[in-house]
Design an enzyme around this catalytic site. Structure first.
Site, PDB file in Angstrom:
ATOM      1  N   ASP A 123       0.809  -1.208   0.000  1.00  0.00           N
ATOM      2  CA  ASP A 123       0.000   0.000   0.000  1.00  0.00           C
ATOM      3  C   ASP A 123       0.854   1.275   0.000  1.00  0.00           C
ATOM      4  OD1 ASP A 123      -2.864  -1.215   1.647  1.00  0.00           O
ATOM      5  OD2 ASP A 123      -1.004  -2.348   1.431  1.00  0.00           O
ATOM      6  N   GLU A 165      -4.089   1.827  -3.266  1.00  0.00           N
ATOM      7  CA  GLU A 165      -5.391   2.249  -2.750  1.00  0.00           C
ATOM      8  C   GLU A 165      -5.324   3.368  -1.716  1.00  0.00           C
ATOM      9  OE1 GLU A 165      -7.826   0.429  -0.130  1.00  0.00           O
ATOM     10  OE2 GLU A 165      -6.248   0.219   1.345  1.00  0.00           O
ATOM     11  N   ASN A 166      -4.138   3.682  -1.204  1.00  0.00           N
ATOM     12  CA  ASN A 166      -3.985   4.799  -0.268  1.00  0.00           C
ATOM     13  C   ASN A 166      -3.115   5.909  -0.855  1.00  0.00           C
ATOM     14  OD1 ASN A 166      -3.685   2.161   1.974  1.00  0.00           O
ATOM     15  ND2 ASN A 166      -5.368   3.609   2.137  1.00  0.00           N
ATOM     16  N   ASN A 192     -10.008  -1.648  -0.029  1.00  0.00           N
ATOM     17  CA  ASN A 192     -11.232  -1.110   0.545  1.00  0.00           C
ATOM     18  C   ASN A 192     -11.403   0.397   0.332  1.00  0.00           C
ATOM     19  OD1 ASN A 192      -8.986  -1.263   2.519  1.00  0.00           O
ATOM     20  ND2 ASN A 192     -10.375  -0.083   3.823  1.00  0.00           N
ATOM     21  N   HIS A 193     -10.335   1.104  -0.061  1.00  0.00           N
ATOM     22  CA  HIS A 193     -10.443   2.541  -0.359  1.00  0.00           C
ATOM     23  C   HIS A 193     -10.523   2.804  -1.862  1.00  0.00           C
ATOM     24  CE1 HIS A 193      -9.988   3.955   3.730  1.00  0.00           C
ATOM     25  NE2 HIS A 193      -8.924   3.176   3.901  1.00  0.00           N
ATOM     26  N   HIS A 231      -6.124  -8.374  -0.310  1.00  0.00           N
ATOM     27  CA  HIS A 231      -6.230  -7.205   0.558  1.00  0.00           C
ATOM     28  C   HIS A 231      -7.148  -7.565   1.724  1.00  0.00           C
ATOM     29  CE1 HIS A 231      -5.422  -2.894   0.934  1.00  0.00           C
ATOM     30  NE2 HIS A 231      -6.648  -2.762   1.395  1.00  0.00           N
ATOM     31  N   HIS A 285      -2.955  -4.460   3.112  1.00  0.00           N
ATOM     32  CA  HIS A 285      -3.981  -3.811   3.930  1.00  0.00           C
ATOM     33  C   HIS A 285      -3.522  -3.429   5.331  1.00  0.00           C
ATOM     34  CE1 HIS A 285      -7.812  -2.484   5.490  1.00  0.00           C
ATOM     35  NE2 HIS A 285      -7.790  -3.405   6.420  1.00  0.00           N
ATOM     36  N   HIS A 335      -0.559  -2.675   6.416  1.00  0.00           N
ATOM     37  CA  HIS A 335       0.539  -1.693   6.348  1.00  0.00           C
ATOM     38  C   HIS A 335       1.746  -2.083   7.197  1.00  0.00           C
ATOM     39  CE1 HIS A 335      -2.097   1.946   4.888  1.00  0.00           C
ATOM     40  NE2 HIS A 335      -2.499   0.786   4.378  1.00  0.00           N
TER      41      HIS A 335
END
Length: 272
Positions: free
Chosen positions: A8, A37-38, A65-66, A152, A177, A179
């Site tokens: 991520d 995604e982040n 999820n983001h 994820h 996910h 991190h």
């Protein structure tokens, strides 16, 4: 074939660190996958950031999820065949759950699949059932030379279980996910490379990439400070994994973690 996957990417510091790393090391790898995604200030991704990654040599971007936090351009997910959101999102969700990329010189086909977990996360379709159905259409040695899965997910047990369920049927499964990089890089009995979580590309002098104040406030009071979370911007650590994949079988021969710069520096080498 050597495939690199980076976890991520969190905010500007994570983006800059990864792009700088790829500027120096891109030629070491045949194929690069990045979880983005982040990447947009900690929440989602934009077309501009996608273009920056692709221009830096990234072949496929996975999400999580983001995925849809940046809502200004949802058509982006249908436009970019190499921008991949979780395959087990419900039918009708914009975008693609996998990418099939033909390598320019060898003409080998690399399939990248993004899945999202269900334990301690939002409810999505069953990743076990969805990937089972997918592998009825695509398989190693048939119409795919390599199959890489970014899972994820929050729960370590769910990640381990899915990897062992797929052992021998895919080239590798690497988790994202949390991190936080784990220390269990391995090649499973059937030849599938595995790592529970490869960590983030971001500032580890933080709470999983975010300034400490808002996350701590969420744990110590009833005030939801989620909307006020901002990425930490000190020197980032680039975290990922390098996989040497067998050209004849598509399975993993070697797995090596990548941790460069910032607070975390480690090189772990496992395999022949």
């Amino acid at each position: 074939m050597r495939l690199a996957f980076f976890g991520d990417v969190v905010g500007k510091s994570g983006r800059n660190a990864l792009i700088d790393y790829l500027g120096k090391q891109r030629n070491r790898f045949d194929f690069i996958v990045v979880n983005g995604e982040n990447a947009a200030h900690g929440f989602g991704i934009t077309q501009k950031i996608c273009d920056q990654f692709f221009d830096s040599g990234v072949d496929v971007i996975t999400l999580g999820n983001h995925t849809f936090d940046q809502k200004d351009d949802l058509q982006m997910f249908d436009r970019n065949k190499n921008l991949v959101r979780p395959l087990n999102y419900r039918k009708g969700t914009p975008g693609h759950g996998f990418a099939i990329i033909e390598m320019p010189y060898s003409k080998r086909k690399v399939i990248v699949v993004n899945l999202i977990g269900r334990l301690f996360m939002e409810q999505n379709d069953d990743p076990f059932q969805v990937i089972d159905e997918f592998l009825k259409q695509y398989s190693l040695g048939n119409n795919a030379d390599f199959i890489f899965v970014d899972f994820h997910a929050e729960a370590t047990a769910e990640k381990v279980a899915l990897a062992r369920y797929l052992d021998g049927r895919i080239s590798a499964l690497v988790g994202t996910h949390t991190h936080i990089p784990t220390a269990d890089a391995q090649i499973l009995r059937g030849g599938t490379g595995y790592l529970t979580d490869c960590g983030m590309c971001g500032d580890y002098d933080s709470c999983i990439g975010m300034h400490d104040e808002s996350p701590i406030k969420r744990f110590t009071s009833k005030v939801d400070a989620y909307a006020h979370m901002t990425p930490a911007l000190n020197e980032a650590t680039v975290c990922g994994v390098s996989l040497d994949l067998d050209d004849s079988t598509g399975l993993s021969r070697k797995i090596q973690t990548i941790r460069v710069g910032g607070f975390l520096r480690e090189l772990q080498d496992i395999g022949a």
